[in-house]
Design a protein around this motif. Structure first.
Motif, PDB file in Angstrom:
ATOM      1  N   ALA A  90      41.987  34.620  40.170  1.00 53.31           N
ATOM      2  CA  ALA A  90      43.322  34.905  39.606  1.00 53.31           C
ATOM      3  C   ALA A  90      44.196  35.716  40.370  1.00 53.31           C
ATOM      4  CB  ALA A  90      43.223  35.333  38.200  1.00 53.31           C
ATOM      5  N   PHE A  91      43.645  36.534  41.207  1.00 53.45           N
ATOM      6  CA  PHE A  91      44.420  37.454  42.037  1.00 53.45           C
ATOM      7  C   PHE A  91      44.939  36.809  43.237  1.00 53.45           C
ATOM      8  CE2 PHE A  91      43.805  40.899  39.671  1.00 53.45           C
ATOM      9  CZ  PHE A  91      44.386  42.272  40.298  1.00 53.45           C
ATOM     10  N   SER A  92      44.077  35.707  43.742  1.00 59.99           N
ATOM     11  CA  SER A  92      44.489  34.846  44.852  1.00 59.99           C
ATOM     12  C   SER A  92      45.627  33.735  44.331  1.00 59.99           C
ATOM     13  CB  SER A  92      43.169  33.926  45.124  1.00 59.99           C
ATOM     14  OG  SER A  92      43.614  32.995  46.199  1.00 59.99           O
ATOM     15  N   ALA A  93      45.278  33.045  43.203  1.00 63.84           N
ATOM     16  CA  ALA A  93      46.320  32.233  42.572  1.00 63.84           C
ATOM     17  C   ALA A  93      47.559  32.612  42.098  1.00 63.84           C
ATOM     18  CB  ALA A  93      45.590  31.475  41.383  1.00 63.84           C
ATOM     19  N   GLU A  94      47.528  34.000  41.929  1.00 63.09           N
ATOM     20  CA  GLU A  94      48.888  34.568  41.588  1.00 63.09           C
ATOM     21  C   GLU A  94      49.310  35.285  42.758  1.00 63.09           C
ATOM     22  OE1 GLU A  94      50.845  33.919  39.001  1.00 63.09           O
ATOM     23  OE2 GLU A  94      49.458  32.897  37.706  1.00 63.09           O
ATOM     24  N   GLU A 125      52.553  45.636  26.497  1.00 62.77           N
ATOM     25  CA  GLU A 125      52.844  46.957  26.740  1.00 62.77           C
ATOM     26  C   GLU A 125      51.407  48.159  27.084  1.00 62.77           C
ATOM     27  OE1 GLU A 125      54.698  50.905  27.039  1.00 62.77           O
ATOM     28  OE2 GLU A 125      55.470  48.736  26.488  1.00 62.77           O
ATOM     29  N   ARG A 126      50.416  47.552  26.576  1.00 64.85           N
ATOM     30  CA  ARG A 126      49.133  48.025  26.738  1.00 64.85           C
ATOM     31  C   ARG A 126      48.671  47.768  28.202  1.00 64.85           C
ATOM     32  NH1 ARG A 126      44.911  46.204  23.216  1.00 64.85           N
ATOM     33  NH2 ARG A 126      43.582  47.643  24.247  1.00 64.85           N
ATOM     34  N   LEU A 127      48.946  46.402  28.549  1.00 64.65           N
ATOM     35  CA  LEU A 127      48.758  46.096  29.926  1.00 64.65           C
ATOM     36  C   LEU A 127      49.658  46.767  31.060  1.00 64.65           C
ATOM     37  CD1 LEU A 127      46.976  44.363  31.828  1.00 64.65           C
ATOM     38  CD2 LEU A 127      48.695  42.302  31.482  1.00 64.65           C
ATOM     39  N   VAL A 149      46.286  38.416  33.222  1.00 61.76           N
ATOM     40  CA  VAL A 149      46.605  37.584  32.087  1.00 61.76           C
ATOM     41  C   VAL A 149      45.781  36.203  32.301  1.00 61.76           C
ATOM     42  CG1 VAL A 149      48.320  36.197  30.750  1.00 61.76           C
ATOM     43  CG2 VAL A 149      48.748  38.733  30.954  1.00 61.76           C
ATOM     44  N   ARG A 150      46.034  35.581  33.531  1.00 59.55           N
ATOM     45  CA  ARG A 150      45.417  34.436  33.742  1.00 59.55           C
ATOM     46  C   ARG A 150      43.769  34.508  33.583  1.00 59.55           C
ATOM     47  NH1 ARG A 150      45.855  30.028  38.403  1.00 59.55           N
ATOM     48  NH2 ARG A 150      48.004  30.303  37.978  1.00 59.55           N
ATOM     49  N   ALA A 151      43.124  35.488  34.223  1.00 56.04           N
ATOM     50  CA  ALA A 151      41.902  35.701  34.130  1.00 56.04           C
ATOM     51  C   ALA A 151      41.258  35.815  32.693  1.00 56.04           C
ATOM     52  CB  ALA A 151      41.521  36.926  34.880  1.00 56.04           C
TER      53      ALA A 151
END
Length: 155
Positions: A90-94, A125-127, A149-151
């Protein structure tokens, strides 16, 4: 002092000075250089690792405090076959990394958070509050938030 750490599932028997911090021991004694030491004051979060399921700053924790405990570093995120962890994908994709210095800390912070409470990704908010604990000078945090969120929703 003689200590035993289980790091990413592998046992390490080490002789360390009581004053050495976990981050230094992981990098220098265990050869796990994915954990980055930034401010060395617990402010930036680049050195975040997971100890017994909780995200901690490895620059503030003494290695002797981890004797007999389980430590997980960014090198331990990938699956048994080497496939990337959903957060890494997800870090790569985003495009949630640029220089990459803070990335291991964010990955470990997010992994611990999602494993203990997957619903955190659905609560903006928590994130946001979670992400304020680590510093990034390149991404502006939005790609990191999207990646988490994606992950979390990945099947």
């Amino acid at each position: 002092m003689n200590i035993t750490l289980t790091v990413n599932g592998q046992a390490y028997s080490l002789d360390v000075e009581p004053r050495r911090v976990l981050g230094d021991v992981l990098r220098e004694e265990c050869g796990l250089t994915g954990t980055h030491l930034g401010c060395e004051q617990g402010v930036c979060g680049a050195c975040t690792v997971v100890v017994d399921g909780r995200a901690v700053r490895s620059c503030l924790m003494l290695a002797v405090q981890c004797d007999g405990r389980s430590v997980r570093t960014v090198e331990g995120l990938a699956g048994p076959g080497g496939e990337p962890h959903p957060l890494q994908s997800a870090f790569s994709a985003e495009h949630a990394l640029q220089c990459g210095f803070c990335t291991p800390g964010f990955l470990m912070l997010a992994a611990a958070a999602l494993e203990s409470d997957p619903a955190i990704a659905a609560d903006p908010e928590r994130l946001r509050e979670l992400l304020t604990s680590n510093l990034c000078r390149c991404t502006g945090y939005e790609p990191i938030r999207r990646a988490i969120v994606r992950a979390a929703v990945r099947p």
